[in-house]
Design an enzyme around this catalytic site. Sequence first.
Site, PDB file in Angstrom:
ATOM      1  CB  SER A 304     -37.751 -63.383  18.138  1.00 59.55           C
ATOM      2  OG  SER A 304     -37.320 -63.619  16.824  1.00 59.55           O
ATOM      3  CG  ASP A 315     -30.412 -49.237  19.356  1.00 57.37           C
ATOM      4  OD1 ASP A 315     -30.484 -49.208  20.600  1.00 57.37           O
ATOM      5  OD2 ASP A 315     -29.822 -50.139  18.724  1.00 57.37           O
ATOM      6  CE  LYS A 329     -35.578 -67.435  18.538  1.00 57.65           C
ATOM      7  NZ  LYS A 329     -35.160 -66.807  17.274  1.00 57.65           N
TER       8      LYS A 329
END
Length: 544
Positions: A304, A315, A329
């Site tokens: 999460s 990224d 998740k």
Amino acid sequence: MNKKGILLAVAAFVAVTIFAQTQQSESTARQEKSNKNERAWTSITPRQKLVGAESTIAKYYVDSVDENKIVESAIRSMLETLDPHSSYSDIEETKELTEPLDGNFSGVGIEFSIRRDTLVVMQTISGGPSEKVGIRAGDRIVAVNDTSIVGVKLTNSDVRKLLRGPKGSIVEVEILRRGESQPLNFVVKRDDIPIHSIDAAYMVDAQTGYIRLSRFSRTSHDEFIDAVKRLKSQGMKQLMFDLTGNGGGYLDVAGLLADEFLQRNQLIVYTKGRQQPQRDIAATGDGSLKNLKVVVMVNEFSASASEIVSGALQDWDRALIVGRRTFGKGLVQMPIPFPDGSMIRLTIARYYTPSGRCIQKPYKLGEGDKYSHDLENRYQGGELYHADSVRLDSTLVYKTLRLGRTVYGGGGIMPDRFVPLDTMAYSKYFNRLVAKSVIENYTYNYTDAHRDRIKADYTDAADFVARFAVTDNMLQTILDNAAAAKIEFNEPEYLRCRKLVADVVKAGIGRNIFGYDTYYMVMNPSNPIFKEAYSAINSAESDL
């Protein structure tokens, strides 16, 4: 038949005829009513049906029913038909869920352990109510508010109910202390007690800092900033950020932490759902770590909010991610509290990393049991040991936003450096020592007997880590205790785990005396993910 008999027969015939007609009329009325009811039920809404069913059960069931119980069962059953993360919690479950994330509760301020049906103070919270009145680590609480708790089979929940309470309220405790012949009595005034989410923050070497975050709670960002300031004052130039085992928490707090590392307007995460328009969270550019080299440590239990932070930094090619594929998740839950203190956590959206990845692993509605076996399947499939065994969805390929590196969606964050699960130091013998609390009990007893001497001999945690050694005699006592606990000795297995046993003992003693930093200072050098992360942060590869 005489006249009287004829009259009686006629009367009986008339009565039977009237009864039959009445029954037929009533039957017709019942049938019409039934048809009317059927027509009504065919047009009833699902909500009316649910309310009607509960009302009917409560009114007509053969025995009395607990309406709260059947309603809660219905809510749980409804949510079980949805995704694996939508859930219901009753009043007590809600308290247990929210307290660690809210960051505080009202109580007496101790860390405790239950030893042989005795409540033992392991640590007092610095500046907390217990420390203020003179309660110490090692004290045994034998009575609370004049009620003896000696020999009572207490659970952790029982202890919390005894010692927690409204801020400003009073609790009286009776304590046995080593070296004191008589019990000691203390009156403690409950106060707000902080729940820390940073387990450890220390300098690994002259320029490398280490911070371990256990959850994303309301206080996590403030704790993190305090830790960063302290480590920078000690010379930190690069950071190992440990999110292994971190199951997540508040999404907005994840955004605050990621913001510390990213440049202005760089996207951190975005969310969207059927009834939720897209919401972007972007960096403000005010972070204090925008130019600090960082490596993030993760494993299969990182979930999460941990995946939001690690995904954003990966990224943007801002950090190397080291460890094993994360939990996966990618669903956002909205808490829906009820006035009685219970709560629904309903999935309302998915979240996406800056490159567009949804890292939620696959699931089928209503199949929560299968979903819960995912980690076991990873273990059996060899994924935790071999990077080549990781099942990545080749249709969900993305590129990082600066360097164009390949990353994958649909099932957690795949690290840039994979670290296999290490089982070499473990053995069945070690597992039995842990299962029967042999190491834990020895560590506690040793600390209790030598607390004052250790404090006098070692100036601080670093001094303890550098100079304290677990002796052969200490290890032999553990083996003797294991034999007394009916654990059969296995020499090859013991030799395999001997260093691990010694490390756990040393780490436990250090934690009991100097705090949690000491535990990780002892254990991390043998942790494969830590070792790989330390290698990575000192390599050219981490100069992203």
